[in-house]
Write an enzyme that holds these catalytic residues in place. Structure first.
Site, PDB file in Angstrom:
ATOM      1  N   ARG A  36       0.810  -1.225   0.000  1.00  0.00           N
ATOM      2  CA  ARG A  36       0.000   0.000   0.000  1.00  0.00           C
ATOM      3  C   ARG A  36       0.843   1.275   0.000  1.00  0.00           C
ATOM      4  O   ARG A  36       0.402   2.309  -0.500  1.00  0.00           O
ATOM      5  CB  ARG A  36      -0.958  -0.002   1.197  1.00  0.00           C
ATOM      6  CG  ARG A  36      -2.054  -1.060   1.076  1.00  0.00           C
ATOM      7  CD  ARG A  36      -3.149  -0.839   2.079  1.00  0.00           C
ATOM      8  NE  ARG A  36      -4.213  -1.820   1.918  1.00  0.00           N
ATOM      9  CZ  ARG A  36      -5.345  -1.829   2.613  1.00  0.00           C
ATOM     10  NH1 ARG A  36      -5.552  -0.891   3.534  1.00  0.00           N
ATOM     11  NH2 ARG A  36      -6.246  -2.751   2.420  1.00  0.00           N
ATOM     12  N   ASP A 138     -15.446   8.785   9.875  1.00  0.00           N
ATOM     13  CA  ASP A 138     -14.340   7.857   9.658  1.00  0.00           C
ATOM     14  C   ASP A 138     -13.049   8.643   9.854  1.00  0.00           C
ATOM     15  O   ASP A 138     -13.041   9.885   9.785  1.00  0.00           O
ATOM     16  CB  ASP A 138     -14.393   7.256   8.252  1.00  0.00           C
ATOM     17  CG  ASP A 138     -13.653   5.928   8.163  1.00  0.00           C
ATOM     18  OD1 ASP A 138     -14.303   4.872   8.271  1.00  0.00           O
ATOM     19  OD2 ASP A 138     -12.408   5.944   8.004  1.00  0.00           O
TER      20      ASP A 138
END
Length: 267
Positions: A36, A138
């Protein structure tokens, strides 16, 4: 060419994401971190993960820190996940209908918004003229941007009840074929904001219902206790908290009353 990450470098990123978000990353996530973040190293022409960590810890690039947090937080969700939780939400909304008080729900760790819009569909269909407010939050700004669009592939809508799909979603045509868009009146009922559950909460609530699902599995025991305490503090007396089926509040909170597996009530 993919740059390999050493055990020592991986430990740096374990500490980084724990400090930033309270997430405990197991050694099995080493390959995930490497895959990632490797594009960020390429983009910045950095030779090692240690050099990238220096950028993050320098205190001079808050935007890159947010990018790294976005990439390292796992976001998996779909519409109407765990139907029993939505059955309970519907029951609570039916009881609140006609009372005149605004019914408030918080979708904590809402990811790309499927949970939040599922809540909105239930409340719009059940509460009718009774006002309601929904907050989706979030830690990742990237998924919140996606959530605000309300735009999803048709493949992600299979769990939406047919009546809701017809009433609250628009099917794309032409260039948008194969997608659905949550209609604007429903999108306008939802507010999204960035919230880090691992820090002092902004002024929120109080809420009748909080979804805190499948996020505590990434936290240490101490972090779980702190997060649950913060969330319970913004829940109304008699309000409900739902968590993931693989999670429990046992030994985390002594005041919450277990109603059913993964469902708790604030006394």
């Amino acid at each position: 060419m993919t740059i390999a990450i050493t055990d020592k470098e991986f430990a740096l990123f374990q500490r980084f994401i724990y400090d930033a978000a309270g997430i405990t990353m197991s050694p099995s996530k080493k390959a995930l971190v490497m895959s990632r973040l490797s594009k960020r190293l390429d983009l910045r022409k950095l030779p090692t993960f240690a050099e990238y960590f220096k950028v993050l810890s320098s205190g001079h690039d808050a935007q890159e820190v947010q990018v790294a947090i976005d990439l390292l937080t796992t976001n998996e969700t779909y519409f109407f996940r765990e139907p029993k939780h939505f059955d309970l939400l519907r029951e609570q909304a039916e009881q609140a209908r006609g009372r005149g008080q605004t019914f408030k729900v918080w979708s904590a760790a809402c990811s790309t918004g499927e949970e939040t819009y599922s809540i909105a569909m239930v409340l719009a269909a059940t509460l009718q003229h009774t006002p309601f407010e929904i907050l989706g939050s979030d830690i990742s700004s990237r998924v919140l941007d996606r959530a605000r669009t309300g735009h999803y592939p048709v493949s992600r809508t299979t769990h939406i009840p047919r009546a809701y799909l017809q009433q609250y979603c628009l099917r794309g045509t032409g260039a948008q074929e194969g997608t659905v868009l949550v209609d604007r009146p429903l999108r306008d009922k939802v507010r999204f904001m960035q919230v880090n559950l691992n820090t002092t909460l902004p002024k929120l609530g109080p809420f009748d219902f909080v979804f805190l699902r499948n996020v505590m599995i990434y936290f240490s025991a101490d972090t779980k206790r702190q997060v649950v305490e913060r969330v319970m503090s913004v829940l109304k007396p008699g309000g409900h908290l739902v968590i993931g089926h693989s999670e429990t509040l046992n030994e985390l909170n002594s005041t919450a009353v277990a109603v059913a597996p993964s469902i708790y009530r604030k006394p």
